[in-house]
Design a protein around this motif. Structure first.
Motif, PDB file in Angstrom:
ATOM      1  N   LEU A  82       1.922  -8.328   2.455  1.00 47.84           N
ATOM      2  CA  LEU A  82       0.799  -7.434   2.720  1.00 47.84           C
ATOM      3  C   LEU A  82       1.223  -6.257   3.577  1.00 47.84           C
ATOM      4  O   LEU A  82       1.985  -6.416   4.532  1.00 47.84           O
ATOM      5  CB  LEU A  82      -0.325  -8.188   3.439  1.00 47.84           C
ATOM      6  N   ALA A  83       0.721  -5.083   3.235  1.00 48.54           N
ATOM      7  CA  ALA A  83       0.943  -3.874   4.016  1.00 48.54           C
ATOM      8  C   ALA A  83      -0.392  -3.345   4.513  1.00 48.54           C
ATOM      9  O   ALA A  83      -1.428  -3.542   3.879  1.00 48.54           O
ATOM     10  CB  ALA A  83       1.643  -2.816   3.174  1.00 48.54           C
ATOM     11  N   ARG A  84      -0.365  -2.658   5.627  1.00 46.21           N
ATOM     12  CA  ARG A  84      -1.565  -2.003   6.126  1.00 46.21           C
ATOM     13  C   ARG A  84      -1.915  -0.810   5.242  1.00 46.21           C
ATOM     14  O   ARG A  84      -1.046  -0.201   4.629  1.00 46.21           O
ATOM     15  CB  ARG A  84      -1.359  -1.536   7.568  1.00 46.21           C
ATOM     16  N   THR A  85      -3.186  -0.487   5.204  1.00 39.01           N
ATOM     17  CA  THR A  85      -3.642   0.604   4.336  1.00 39.01           C
ATOM     18  C   THR A  85      -3.831   1.918   5.079  1.00 39.01           C
ATOM     19  O   THR A  85      -4.016   2.954   4.442  1.00 39.01           O
ATOM     20  CB  THR A  85      -4.988   0.227   3.696  1.00 39.01           C
ATOM     21  N   ASN A  86      -3.776   1.891   6.400  1.00 37.59           N
ATOM     22  CA  ASN A  86      -4.235   3.053   7.166  1.00 37.59           C
ATOM     23  C   ASN A  86      -3.378   4.296   6.972  1.00 37.59           C
ATOM     24  O   ASN A  86      -3.861   5.419   7.145  1.00 37.59           O
ATOM     25  CB  ASN A  86      -4.314   2.709   8.658  1.00 37.59           C
ATOM     26  N   ASP A  87      -2.093   4.152   6.625  1.00 38.11           N
ATOM     27  CA  ASP A  87      -1.254   5.344   6.486  1.00 38.11           C
ATOM     28  C   ASP A  87      -0.681   5.498   5.080  1.00 38.11           C
ATOM     29  O   ASP A  87       0.363   6.119   4.886  1.00 38.11           O
ATOM     30  CB  ASP A  87      -0.110   5.313   7.511  1.00 38.11           C
ATOM     31  N   VAL A  88      -1.368   4.924   4.074  1.00 36.76           N
ATOM     32  CA  VAL A  88      -0.878   4.974   2.699  1.00 36.76           C
ATOM     33  C   VAL A  88      -1.783   5.880   1.875  1.00 36.76           C
ATOM     34  O   VAL A  88      -2.988   5.649   1.768  1.00 36.76           O
ATOM     35  CB  VAL A  88      -0.825   3.563   2.068  1.00 36.76           C
ATOM     36  N   ASP A  89      -1.200   6.899   1.284  1.00 38.36           N
ATOM     37  CA  ASP A  89      -1.927   7.854   0.461  1.00 38.36           C
ATOM     38  C   ASP A  89      -1.937   7.357  -0.978  1.00 38.36           C
ATOM     39  O   ASP A  89      -0.902   7.302  -1.635  1.00 38.36           O
ATOM     40  CB  ASP A  89      -1.248   9.226   0.543  1.00 38.36           C
ATOM     41  N   MET A  90      -3.102   6.977  -1.480  1.00 37.92           N
ATOM     42  CA  MET A  90      -3.211   6.450  -2.842  1.00 37.92           C
ATOM     43  C   MET A  90      -3.762   7.494  -3.817  1.00 37.92           C
ATOM     44  O   MET A  90      -4.292   7.160  -4.869  1.00 37.92           O
ATOM     45  CB  MET A  90      -4.084   5.194  -2.848  1.00 37.92           C
ATOM     46  N   THR A  91      -3.603   8.772  -3.483  1.00 40.30           N
ATOM     47  CA  THR A  91      -4.018   9.830  -4.402  1.00 40.30           C
ATOM     48  C   THR A  91      -3.177   9.764  -5.680  1.00 40.30           C
ATOM     49  O   THR A  91      -1.944   9.710  -5.613  1.00 40.30           O
ATOM     50  CB  THR A  91      -3.824  11.208  -3.746  1.00 40.30           C
ATOM     51  N   PRO A  92      -3.798   9.773  -6.862  1.00 35.87           N
ATOM     52  CA  PRO A  92      -3.024   9.705  -8.108  1.00 35.87           C
ATOM     53  C   PRO A  92      -2.147  10.940  -8.285  1.00 35.87           C
ATOM     54  O   PRO A  92      -2.486  12.037  -7.824  1.00 35.87           O
ATOM     55  CB  PRO A  92      -4.099   9.642  -9.197  1.00 35.87           C
ATOM     56  N   LEU A  93      -1.012  10.762  -8.966  1.00 34.05           N
ATOM     57  CA  LEU A  93      -0.183  11.903  -9.341  1.00 34.05           C
ATOM     58  C   LEU A  93      -0.901  12.698 -10.431  1.00 34.05           C
ATOM     59  O   LEU A  93      -1.881  12.249 -11.021  1.00 34.05           O
ATOM     60  CB  LEU A  93       1.178  11.425  -9.822  1.00 34.05           C
ATOM     61  N   ALA A  94      -0.394  13.898 -10.720  1.00 38.62           N
ATOM     62  CA  ALA A  94      -1.119  14.845 -11.570  1.00 38.62           C
ATOM     63  C   ALA A  94      -1.495  14.260 -12.929  1.00 38.62           C
ATOM     64  O   ALA A  94      -2.636  14.437 -13.388  1.00 38.62           O
ATOM     65  CB  ALA A  94      -0.283  16.113 -11.754  1.00 38.62           C
ATOM     66  N   TYR A  95      -0.555  13.569 -13.581  1.00 38.90           N
ATOM     67  CA  TYR A  95      -0.845  13.022 -14.915  1.00 38.90           C
ATOM     68  C   TYR A  95      -2.026  12.061 -14.859  1.00 38.90           C
ATOM     69  O   TYR A  95      -2.939  12.120 -15.696  1.00 38.90           O
ATOM     70  CB  TYR A  95       0.396  12.328 -15.468  1.00 38.90           C
ATOM     71  N   ASP A  96      -2.019  11.157 -13.876  1.00 36.15           N
ATOM     72  CA  ASP A  96      -3.111  10.183 -13.750  1.00 36.15           C
ATOM     73  C   ASP A  96      -4.390  10.831 -13.248  1.00 36.15           C
ATOM     74  O   ASP A  96      -5.482  10.462 -13.656  1.00 36.15           O
ATOM     75  CB  ASP A  96      -2.677   9.050 -12.820  1.00 36.15           C
ATOM     76  N   ARG A  97      -4.254  11.805 -12.367  1.00 35.59           N
ATOM     77  CA  ARG A  97      -5.439  12.515 -11.859  1.00 35.59           C
ATOM     78  C   ARG A  97      -6.151  13.254 -12.983  1.00 35.59           C
ATOM     79  O   ARG A  97      -7.375  13.248 -13.072  1.00 35.59           O
ATOM     80  CB  ARG A  97      -4.993  13.497 -10.778  1.00 35.59           C
TER      81      ARG A  97
END
Length: 399
Positions: free
Chosen positions: A159-174
């Motif tokens: 498990l990793a903490r979520t507070n500093d993880v950017d889950m913004t999709p890359l351009a193709y997925d966005r």
């Protein structure tokens, strides 16, 4: 006789207890346990990479640490994905970089290569990984697949903490108008969680070579090189495993970016037909908050009328019946989300029937609120756009 039975029972109990402790100890050395508290993300990446490669151990030919050897074991790293959405994100890219960097420094007998067609013949192993949201944090799951026989040689998660993880999709997925989680992506997710000794997902492995071409095309798209990306998507389409939603979607996106409107509409029609045929068509219609009005930015919504026209055309020609299912992000009370998702599904149904009157008797609207979120961040932005989708599910006519 009573004393002997008690002695035997006591000895048997101690053996079982010792075996249990031994089993727990060995497992703990191999794979972080699911009760472990979440760690800072980069630390978690190092922990799970260590666990994976040490678990494989000398018996698999992976000799951790020590001086570099002339005959390195070669691992190809398939880009990791968000397990819920099937997307590549800034966070999964960070995971990929962390795995490769940690292996390069701490496992000198291993060479980690990019997911390229030219690298597959050199590799002994394939590394498949995912990030999945849990209540306590982000679950990192990694599996190492022996390419000779398709068996999972090692598996680890933490498990990793979520507070500093950017889950913004890359351009193709966005930019993708549809949910891209097909059977190949689902196979990668299953493989990342498979236990050591199990077989990796057969569909996923069978499409691996085509997957490298799709990955190259996606990288070109993300870099804004649309003409070159289109050539790669068309190349992937011509391969035996090229009949995939990711390929059709890539052709749609690139032709749209290149201003080839007729080609783009034809490509989206094929996306819709594929989704209906596979009962797997989830479309990202973005709405203004709390309303059934499409999002105000025409750059986002300008293609919606064409999407509706093609979905109506493909749904009409396929002669199937469909449930139009609205979803919402988890912001707000559930009863409000239920009502809002239903009204949005009804609005989409109304628009489809206006395009094709025959769909009036072959469609129905349903609202699922936020109960089936794929992302679940509640950010109400590009990150959780897939949670505000409308799905088209094939149902029995008259049901």
């Amino acid at each position: 006789m009573q004393i002997d039975r008690r002695a035997n029972f006591h000895e048997h109990f101690l053996r079982l207890l010792f075996g249990a402790f031994l089993s727990i100890g060995l497992t703990g050395c191999a794979t972080p346990q699911r009760s472990d508290p979440p760690q800072p993300f980069d630390q978690a990446v190092a922990t799970v990479t260590d666990a994976l490669l040490k678990q494989a151990g000398p018996s698999q030919g992976l000799l951790p640490f020590g001086p570099a050897q002339p005959n390195k074991q070669v691992i190809v790293l398939d880009p990791t994905l968000d397990a819920g959405s099937g997307q590549q994100t800034a966070g999964t890219q960070r995971l990929d970089r962390g795995i490769a960097a940690h292996a390069a420094v701490n496992f000198k007998q291993i060479e980690t290569l990019a997911f390229k067609a030219a690298n597959l013949p050199r590799a002994q192993y394939l590394l498949a990984g995912t990030l999945a949201r849990e209540d306590a944090g982000l679950r990192i799951s990694l599996a190492l697949v022996d390419l000779k026989d398709g068996t999972v040689a090692a598996q680890a998660s933490t498990l990793a903490r979520t507070n500093d993880v950017d889950m913004t999709p890359l351009a193709y997925d966005r930019d993708s108008p549809v949910l891209l989680k097909d059977e190949v992506v689902e196979g990668l997710v299953r493989t990342s969680r498979a236990a050591r000794g199990e077989k990796a997902d057969a569909v996923y492995l069978a499409h691996m070579a085509t997957g490298t071409v799709i990955h190259d095309a996606n990288q070109l798209y993300n870099a804004g090189q649309y003409r070159e990306a289109l050539a790669q998507y068309r190349r992937a389409s011509a391969t035996p495993g090229g009949d995939q939603i990711r390929v059709l979607n890539g052709i749609y996106l690139t032709t749209l970016k290149l201003g080839q409107s007729a080609e783009a509409e034809d490509a989206f029609g094929r996306v819709a037909a594929y989704g209906i045929a596979h009962n797997q068509l989830g479309v990202k219609f973005l709405f203004n908050p709390g309303t059934t009005a499409f999002w105000s930015d025409p750059k986002v919504t300008s293609a919606y009328r064409m999407w509706l026209r093609q979905i109506a055309r493909q749904g009409g020609s396929s002669r199937v019946c469909m449930a139009i299912i609205g979803h919402s992000s988890k912001t707000g009370p559930e009863e409000v989300n239920d009502s809002l998702s239903l009204r949005r599904a009804q609005y989409i149904r109304q628009r489809l029937v206006a395009e094709s009157a025959q769909l009036a008797d072959r469609t129905r609207a349903e609202g699922q609120g936020s109960r089936h979120n794929l992302v679940g961040s509640g950010t109400d932005d590009v990150v959780d756009a897939l949670d505000r989708r409308v799905e088209f599910s094939i149902v029995e006519c008259g049901a």
